[in-house]
Design a protein around this motif. Structure first.
Motif, PDB file in Angstrom:
ATOM      1  N   ILE A 276     -29.712  50.415  46.281  1.00 20.76           N
ATOM      2  CA  ILE A 276     -28.279  50.623  46.537  1.00 20.76           C
ATOM      3  C   ILE A 276     -27.509  50.599  45.221  1.00 20.76           C
ATOM      4  CG2 ILE A 276     -26.224  49.599  47.601  1.00 20.76           C
ATOM      5  CD1 ILE A 276     -28.145  48.515  49.806  1.00 20.76           C
ATOM      6  N   ARG A 277     -27.838  49.656  44.368  1.00 18.04           N
ATOM      7  CA  ARG A 277     -27.148  49.534  43.083  1.00 18.04           C
ATOM      8  C   ARG A 277     -27.409  50.768  42.211  1.00 18.04           C
ATOM      9  NH1 ARG A 277     -24.730  45.588  39.762  1.00 18.04           N
ATOM     10  NH2 ARG A 277     -25.481  45.437  37.610  1.00 18.04           N
ATOM     11  N   ALA A 278     -28.656  51.197  42.119  1.00 27.90           N
ATOM     12  CA  ALA A 278     -28.974  52.387  41.329  1.00 27.90           C
ATOM     13  C   ALA A 278     -28.250  53.611  41.874  1.00 27.90           C
ATOM     14  CB  ALA A 278     -30.488  52.617  41.320  1.00 27.90           C
ATOM     15  N   TRP A 279     -28.213  53.745  43.198  1.00 27.92           N
ATOM     16  CA  TRP A 279     -27.557  54.890  43.843  1.00 27.92           C
ATOM     17  C   TRP A 279     -26.074  54.949  43.476  1.00 27.92           C
ATOM     18  CZ3 TRP A 279     -29.314  58.941  46.705  1.00 27.92           C
ATOM     19  CH2 TRP A 279     -28.384  59.664  47.445  1.00 27.92           C
ATOM     20  N   HIS A 280     -25.384  53.840  43.614  1.00 26.85           N
ATOM     21  CA  HIS A 280     -23.942  53.854  43.377  1.00 26.85           C
ATOM     22  C   HIS A 280     -23.601  53.956  41.896  1.00 26.85           C
ATOM     23  CE1 HIS A 280     -22.163  53.457  47.344  1.00 26.85           C
ATOM     24  NE2 HIS A 280     -23.191  52.685  47.673  1.00 26.85           N
ATOM     25  N   LEU A 281     -24.383  53.331  41.038  1.00 24.77           N
ATOM     26  CA  LEU A 281     -24.100  53.462  39.609  1.00 24.77           C
ATOM     27  C   LEU A 281     -24.414  54.876  39.128  1.00 24.77           C
ATOM     28  CD1 LEU A 281     -25.231  49.983  38.253  1.00 24.77           C
ATOM     29  CD2 LEU A 281     -22.892  50.871  38.469  1.00 24.77           C
ATOM     30  N   ALA A 282     -25.445  55.509  39.688  1.00 18.28           N
ATOM     31  CA  ALA A 282     -25.697  56.923  39.373  1.00 18.28           C
ATOM     32  C   ALA A 282     -24.518  57.778  39.820  1.00 18.28           C
ATOM     33  CB  ALA A 282     -26.988  57.386  40.049  1.00 18.28           C
ATOM     34  N   GLN A 283     -23.955  57.454  40.974  1.00 12.72           N
ATOM     35  CA  GLN A 283     -22.796  58.199  41.477  1.00 12.72           C
ATOM     36  C   GLN A 283     -21.602  58.056  40.539  1.00 12.72           C
ATOM     37  OE1 GLN A 283     -21.673  58.454  45.829  1.00 12.72           O
ATOM     38  NE2 GLN A 283     -20.187  56.941  45.140  1.00 12.72           N
ATOM     39  N   GLU A 284     -21.354  56.852  40.033  1.00  9.39           N
ATOM     40  CA  GLU A 284     -20.246  56.654  39.102  1.00  9.39           C
ATOM     41  C   GLU A 284     -20.505  57.372  37.779  1.00  9.39           C
ATOM     42  OE1 GLU A 284     -17.404  55.396  40.065  1.00  9.39           O
ATOM     43  OE2 GLU A 284     -18.359  55.145  42.020  1.00  9.39           O
ATOM     44  N   LEU A 285     -21.723  57.309  37.285  1.00  5.57           N
ATOM     45  CA  LEU A 285     -22.063  58.015  36.057  1.00  5.57           C
ATOM     46  C   LEU A 285     -21.902  59.522  36.213  1.00  5.57           C
ATOM     47  CD1 LEU A 285     -25.254  55.995  35.046  1.00  5.57           C
ATOM     48  CD2 LEU A 285     -23.168  56.159  33.674  1.00  5.57           C
ATOM     49  N   ALA A 286     -22.211  60.028  37.405  1.00  2.00           N
ATOM     50  CA  ALA A 286     -22.169  61.479  37.638  1.00  2.00           C
ATOM     51  C   ALA A 286     -20.760  62.050  37.548  1.00  2.00           C
ATOM     52  CB  ALA A 286     -22.783  61.805  39.002  1.00  2.00           C
ATOM     53  N   GLY A 287     -19.741  61.197  37.611  1.00  2.00           N
ATOM     54  CA  GLY A 287     -18.382  61.693  37.442  1.00  2.00           C
ATOM     55  C   GLY A 287     -18.109  62.173  36.032  1.00  2.00           C
ATOM     56  N   ARG A 288     -18.931  61.722  35.062  1.00  4.77           N
ATOM     57  CA  ARG A 288     -18.707  62.087  33.661  1.00  4.77           C
ATOM     58  C   ARG A 288     -19.945  62.652  32.978  1.00  4.77           C
ATOM     59  NH1 ARG A 288     -15.515  56.709  31.343  1.00  4.77           N
ATOM     60  NH2 ARG A 288     -14.152  56.367  33.161  1.00  4.77           N
ATOM     61  N   HIS A 289     -21.124  62.425  33.539  1.00  7.60           N
ATOM     62  CA  HIS A 289     -22.360  62.748  32.846  1.00  7.60           C
ATOM     63  C   HIS A 289     -23.308  63.510  33.765  1.00  7.60           C
ATOM     64  CE1 HIS A 289     -20.967  60.023  29.741  1.00  7.60           C
ATOM     65  NE2 HIS A 289     -20.789  59.083  30.657  1.00  7.60           N
ATOM     66  N   GLN A 290     -24.350  64.095  33.160  1.00  5.99           N
ATOM     67  CA  GLN A 290     -25.415  64.737  33.932  1.00  5.99           C
ATOM     68  C   GLN A 290     -26.458  63.675  34.269  1.00  5.99           C
ATOM     69  OE1 GLN A 290     -26.879  68.510  32.270  1.00  5.99           O
ATOM     70  NE2 GLN A 290     -25.165  68.417  30.803  1.00  5.99           N
ATOM     71  N   ILE A 291     -26.762  63.562  35.545  1.00  7.32           N
ATOM     72  CA  ILE A 291     -27.591  62.444  36.017  1.00  7.32           C
ATOM     73  C   ILE A 291     -28.789  62.950  36.804  1.00  7.32           C
ATOM     74  CG2 ILE A 291     -27.639  60.339  37.423  1.00  7.32           C
ATOM     75  CD1 ILE A 291     -25.819  60.216  34.930  1.00  7.32           C
ATOM     76  N   VAL A 292     -29.953  62.360  36.534  1.00  4.43           N
ATOM     77  CA  VAL A 292     -31.109  62.459  37.427  1.00  4.43           C
ATOM     78  C   VAL A 292     -31.465  61.036  37.834  1.00  4.43           C
ATOM     79  CG1 VAL A 292     -33.551  63.024  37.651  1.00  4.43           C
ATOM     80  CG2 VAL A 292     -32.016  64.600  36.459  1.00  4.43           C
ATOM     81  N   LEU A 293     -31.476  60.778  39.135  1.00  2.00           N
ATOM     82  CA  LEU A 293     -31.915  59.497  39.678  1.00  2.00           C
ATOM     83  C   LEU A 293     -33.361  59.657  40.110  1.00  2.00           C
ATOM     84  CD1 LEU A 293     -31.526  56.610  40.707  1.00  2.00           C
ATOM     85  CD2 LEU A 293     -30.472  57.558  42.775  1.00  2.00           C
ATOM     86  N   ALA A 294     -34.264  58.949  39.435  1.00  2.00           N
ATOM     87  CA  ALA A 294     -35.694  59.098  39.663  1.00  2.00           C
ATOM     88  C   ALA A 294     -36.247  57.866  40.348  1.00  2.00           C
ATOM     89  CB  ALA A 294     -36.414  59.333  38.331  1.00  2.00           C
ATOM     90  N   GLY A 295     -36.823  58.048  41.525  1.00  2.00           N
ATOM     91  CA  GLY A 295     -37.401  56.949  42.286  1.00  2.00           C
ATOM     92  C   GLY A 295     -38.907  56.940  42.189  1.00  2.00           C
TER      93      GLY A 295
END
Length: 476
Positions: A23-42
């Motif tokens: 949950i923490r990784a998901w939401h912090l990736a979402q916040e980062l995605a507002g300014r940066h290019q993000i890949v969330l890797a599980g």
């Protein structure tokens, strides 16, 4: 750099039923995605998708391409032991230290004696390797930050270079609490009562959010419910999660003891109800919306002081009054704001009184929710966003020595792992009878070597000669 390509790693399942770290990784990736290019890797599977960033299920071998693509990596603890190639890449590395796993593992997770020592030693070694290699660290509270500053100081990471870069050391370790969904919770829909038909439409429901682990104390809670059931025959206690969604984390001893106690007191299915699986993340609000009161009770344990009870954030999001065992950061804040009651550890009578009082005279849900405004994900993510906007190696990292010889890419050290891999942490033949030998000798020697090489480099620079460190692969 204003916009970065950030690889966010997650070692728990990114599925409909996500545990706290996912949950923490998901939401912090979402916040980062507002300014940066993000890949969330599980690395434990990924079936969820997000419109603002890419989500992938990966193996260690898959990381090579992603490490070539990214400018920086944000990962949970144990990243160095699990994936040494992340360190070898030379990319700036932020590590999330919000769970002090070695303190959790002081409660035996099925091991005992020598095996228990080995399990805790393994966790200490894993965390110290992270602390030795990371460029930036996150934690969940100022109290945790003090704890991790002490650990970093003991490993030589608080040194003239990191101090000169920032005397406050906020660029080395900063606070990002677990956050709240900025969207309001749903209205009651009957999903909880549909799952447990024995709970009547007007029965007061006390809810336990999250799993049942050995450092918690559901035993005192169930004894309190047994005491209350005589004068509150309609009282219902619901445990939302009994089987962790990560298959590598087995059901714990405390969960077994809880079931046995509830059955022995003839409460199961009458006053105490168990959700045998794990409530899907997107449905948790509907379950919480049907509750009247939320609880989190735990043992008198050093883990408590440095914990950050993530389930309490969901209670606040849902506007639920709370009964919480005293001793951790959030329980103190809740009590000070008048949003619930705190009780001493292991006191069923105090728990029963607190539940009775709050059911009779609860605070307004809106007041509880207003308290949570400062914990919403957009409000708490600032330090990580700032780092991602200019991800650089830590000030003491111009030359990084080779990774430690201990451990291997296949090492597994998930949160709450009961016994460490034999190759990573061989158990002693008998429980130590005196002070333990340092479990991180190789790591301490490595850190000492780094400090020594740093002295040589500084002396060399002063004498007009180049220093003797090995350059960090890949640059920064």
């Amino acid at each position: 750099m204003d916009t970065s390509r950030v690889l966010v790693l997650c070692f728990d399942p990114l599925t409909e039923a996500m545990p706290g770290p996912a949950i923490r990784a998901w939401h912090l990736a979402q916040e980062l995605a507002g300014r940066h290019q993000i890949v969330l890797a599980g690395t434990a599977g990924a079936t969820r998708q997000h419109p603002r960033f890419e989500v992938r299920s990966v193996t260690d071998a898959d990381l090579a391409d992603l490490l070539g693509w990214c400018d920086a990596v944000f990962a949970p603890t144990s990243v160095v032991a699990r994936h040494p190639r992340v360190v070898d890449s030379g990319k700036p590395l932020a590590i999330d230290m919000y769970i002090p796993t070695h303190l959790e593992n002081l409660e035996p997770l099925g091991a005992s004696g020598a095996d228990h020592w080995a399990a805790v030693d393994h966790q200490v070694s894993v965390l110290n390797r992270d602390l030795a290699e990371g460029d930036f660290f996150l934690c969940a509270s100022d109290r945790q930050r003090d704890f991790w500053l002490g650990a970093l100081g003991s490993l030589g990471r608080i040194n003239p270079d990191t101090y000169a870069a920032d005397p406050s050391l906020r660029t080395l370790v900063d606070v990002v609490p677990f956050g709240l969904d900025p969207n309001p919770p749903p209205a009651p829909s009957g999903v909880l009562r549909a799952a447990h038909p024995a709970i009547g439409p007007d029965d007061p429901v006390v809810i336990w959010g999250g799993g049942v682990y050995n450092w918690f104390d559901p035993i005192s809670l169930v004894r309190a419910v047994a005491d209350l059931s005589g004068r509150r025959p309609d009282l219902r206690l619901v445990f939302l999660g009994m089987r962790h969604p990560n298959p590598g984390i087995p059901e714990m001893r405390m969960a077994t003891s809880l079931r046995e106690l509830a059955a022995g007191l003839d409460l199961t299915g009458r006053h105490v109800f168990f959700n045998e699986g794990w409530v899907p993340y997107d449905q948790r609000g509907a379950y919480l919306a049907e509750a009247d009161l939320a609880v989190s009770t735990h043992l008198a344990h050093v883990e408590t002081r440095f914990s950050f009870r993530t389930r309490v954030l969901d209670y606040i999001w849902a506007g639920l009054p709370m009964v919480l065992t005293e001793g951790d950061t959030l329980s103190e804040e809740v009590a000070a704001a008048g949003l619930g009651r705190t009780v001493p550890p292991g006191d069923p009578a105090a728990i029963a009184r607190a539940i009775d009082e709050l059911l009779a005279d609860p605070p307004e849900r809106a007041a509880v929710q207003r308290f949570g405004a400062g914990y919403r994900w957009p409000a708490v993510a600032g330090p990580l966003l700032r780092w991602a906007g200019n991800p650089v190696p830590a000030a003491d990292r111009p030359h990084r020595p080779a990774p430690p010889a201990t451990g291997a890419p296949g090492d597994r050290s998930p949160r709450r792992e009961a016994v460490p891999p034999a190759a990573a942490a061989p158990a002693p033949s008998a429980p130590p009878s005196g002070p333990p030998a340092l479990p991180i000798g190789a790591d301490l020697r490595r850190v000492a070597g780094r400090i020594g090489r740093g002295v040589v480099r500084r002396v060399g620079r002063q004498a007009g000669r180049p220093g003797a460190g090995r350059p960090r692969a890949g640059g920064g």
